[in-house]
Scaffold this motif. Structure first.
Motif, PDB file in Angstrom:
ATOM      1  N   GLY A  60       0.706  -1.132   0.027  1.00 51.92           N
ATOM      2  CA  GLY A  60      -0.099  -0.031  -0.248  1.00 51.92           C
ATOM      3  C   GLY A  60       0.910   1.033   0.020  1.00 51.92           C
ATOM      4  N   ARG A  61       2.205   1.183   0.194  1.00 51.29           N
ATOM      5  CA  ARG A  61       2.783   2.301   0.422  1.00 51.29           C
ATOM      6  C   ARG A  61       3.762   2.653  -0.883  1.00 51.29           C
ATOM      7  N   THR A  62       3.375   1.847  -2.163  1.00 51.16           N
ATOM      8  CA  THR A  62       4.040   1.756  -3.481  1.00 51.16           C
ATOM      9  C   THR A  62       3.946   3.550  -4.050  1.00 51.16           C
ATOM     10  N   LYS A  63       2.884   3.868  -3.770  1.00 47.39           N
ATOM     11  CA  LYS A  63       2.594   5.555  -4.169  1.00 47.39           C
ATOM     12  C   LYS A  63       3.363   6.340  -3.339  1.00 47.39           C
ATOM     13  N   ARG A  64       3.524   6.173  -2.208  1.00 49.97           N
ATOM     14  CA  ARG A  64       4.323   7.186  -1.194  1.00 49.97           C
ATOM     15  C   ARG A  64       5.716   6.854  -1.660  1.00 49.97           C
ATOM     16  N   CYS A  65       6.422   5.731  -1.953  1.00 51.45           N
ATOM     17  CA  CYS A  65       7.653   5.546  -2.627  1.00 51.45           C
ATOM     18  C   CYS A  65       7.816   6.347  -3.760  1.00 51.45           C
ATOM     19  N   ALA A  66       6.917   6.085  -4.584  1.00 52.59           N
ATOM     20  CA  ALA A  66       7.047   6.936  -5.794  1.00 52.59           C
ATOM     21  C   ALA A  66       7.043   8.473  -5.757  1.00 52.59           C
ATOM     22  N   ASN A  67       6.651   8.912  -4.734  1.00 56.11           N
ATOM     23  CA  ASN A  67       6.484  10.346  -4.427  1.00 56.11           C
ATOM     24  C   ASN A  67       7.896  10.840  -3.667  1.00 56.11           C
ATOM     25  N   ILE A  68       8.468   9.815  -3.223  1.00 54.71           N
ATOM     26  CA  ILE A  68       9.638  10.309  -2.486  1.00 54.71           C
ATOM     27  C   ILE A  68      10.770  10.281  -3.551  1.00 54.71           C
ATOM     28  N   ILE A  69      10.577   9.281  -4.487  1.00 51.86           N
ATOM     29  CA  ILE A  69      11.501   9.393  -5.889  1.00 51.86           C
ATOM     30  C   ILE A  69      11.384  10.631  -6.483  1.00 51.86           C
ATOM     31  N   HIS A  70      10.189  11.187  -6.704  1.00 51.21           N
ATOM     32  CA  HIS A  70      10.023  12.549  -7.392  1.00 51.21           C
ATOM     33  C   HIS A  70      10.646  13.689  -6.491  1.00 51.21           C
ATOM     34  N   TYR A  71      10.652  13.645  -5.352  1.00 51.69           N
ATOM     35  CA  TYR A  71      11.321  14.569  -4.437  1.00 51.69           C
ATOM     36  C   TYR A  71      13.008  14.289  -4.624  1.00 51.69           C
ATOM     37  N   GLU A  72      13.506  13.182  -4.927  1.00 52.81           N
ATOM     38  CA  GLU A  72      14.949  12.870  -5.053  1.00 52.81           C
ATOM     39  C   GLU A  72      15.322  13.536  -6.375  1.00 52.81           C
ATOM     40  N   ARG A  73      14.442  13.139  -7.299  1.00 58.56           N
ATOM     41  CA  ARG A  73      14.727  13.901  -8.481  1.00 58.56           C
ATOM     42  C   ARG A  73      14.715  15.258  -8.841  1.00 58.56           C
TER      43      ARG A  73
END
Length: 329
Positions: free
Chosen positions: A108-121
């Protein structure tokens, strides 16, 4: 050209092992050798190349975001100096991203991880902007990125506060309901009315939940504290509401607050020595809703009691003085 971790900014200039090994690395590992799926000079797997130009690359490993500087020693030294200038801003960003990062890898936290990747980019873009000769614009972009991240953490923390309020209120209602039906002998040994006592706790908690719900969007939340602290703050609000309602109840039972809220009629419509449950519920909800109601009442009564004590202490002295003046006359 050693690479640098984002987590301490100074790692950009730290050697991989020894000084001799660093020289060997500079002579053998080139910018073109760094690619996704391969290893960086420190032996870490490169998960993704976030930014790549002729002068440098910014990539992600399990340890975080790192820049790999130019093959030209002079250019690399300049890039390190610029990168180290962003140290404080990057440290603030890393602290915030660490708070947002999920502790467990759940589906259920896949979307949250994707958001973190966005911030890292976005962080990689800010670092690239600085290395390309725009350090001031990079700092502004990084500050804006940290503000966005802080706002996201605040919204998440508000939901946590509401969630812990709901959970604790549900627990309070369950315990109060059990006491109402079970009528604990231990509680009644102190001459408490179990039903009124339980009702006060339950409605104080409900008042605290209502207060949290009403002020949720405007609630001040510190984005830099840990998740555990948000749970503690949420629990503290419900506990304050329940304790405030109990203090109000004890005040009525002791007669200290009898004239504060006038109950309908004589306020004892249920039976001898019992308060009207609807009136008591409203007063306890009010005590739980307002964080300052009970503290202000306590402060007011404490000041009044102190003033009365001083007046009683001064009375004999005033009386003696008047007697002396009368004798002299």
């Amino acid at each position: 050209m050693p690479d640098g971790d984002v987590v301490p900014a100074s790692a950009a200039s730290a050697p991989a092992t020894t000084k001799g090994a660093a020289r060997s690395e500079r002579g053998t590992f080139r910018l073109a050798d760094l690619h996704a799926g391969g290893l960086d000079p420190r032996g870490r797997e490169v998960q993704d190349i976030l930014w790549a130009v002729d002068e440098f690359k910014i990539y992600r490993t399990e340890a975080g975001i790192s820049p790999f500087f130019s093959d030209d020693d002079k250019t690399a030294a300049q890039q390190k100096h610029i990168y180290l200038g962003l140290g404080a801003d990057i440290a603030e960003f890393n602290h915030l991203i660490h708070i947002l990062r999920p502790r467990l890898s759940l589906p259920g936290r896949t979307k949250r991880c994707a958001n973190i990747i966005h911030y890292e980019r976005e962080l990689a873009r800010c670092i690239a902007q600085a290395l390309l000769g725009q350090p001031e614009q990079a700092r502004a972009s990084l500050a804006n990125l940290s503000n966005r991240l802080s706002a996201r953490i605040r919204n998440h923390a508000r939901v946590v506060h509401l969630l812990i309020n709901v959970i604790l209120v549900a627990i309070a209602i369950a315990i109060a309901g059990a006491l109402i039906f079970a009528r604990s002998g231990y509680t009644s040994a102190f001459a408490f009315d179990v039903k009124e006592f339980s009702l006060a706790v339950m409605m104080g908690a409900v008042g605290a939940l209502f207060s949290t719900t009403v002020s949720l969007q405007s609630m001040e939340v510190d984005p830099t504290v840990t998740q555990t602290m948000h749970w503690i703050y949420g629990a503290q609000r419900v506990l304050v509401g329940a304790m405030g309602a109990l203090i109000i109840y004890f005040g009525f039972r002791s007669g200290v607050l009898t004239g504060l809220f006038q109950p309908p009629g004589d306020g004892l419509t249920v039976g001898p020595g019992r308060f009207d449950p609807y009136w008591l519920s409203f007063v306890c909800v009010l005590a739980g809703f307002s964080e300052r109601l009970v503290p202000n009442l306590l402060n007011g009564h404490a000041e009044a009691m102190t003033a009365r004590s001083r007046a009683r202490a001064d009375a004999p002295a005033r009386g003696a003085g008047e007697t002396d003046r009368a004798a002299e006359s």
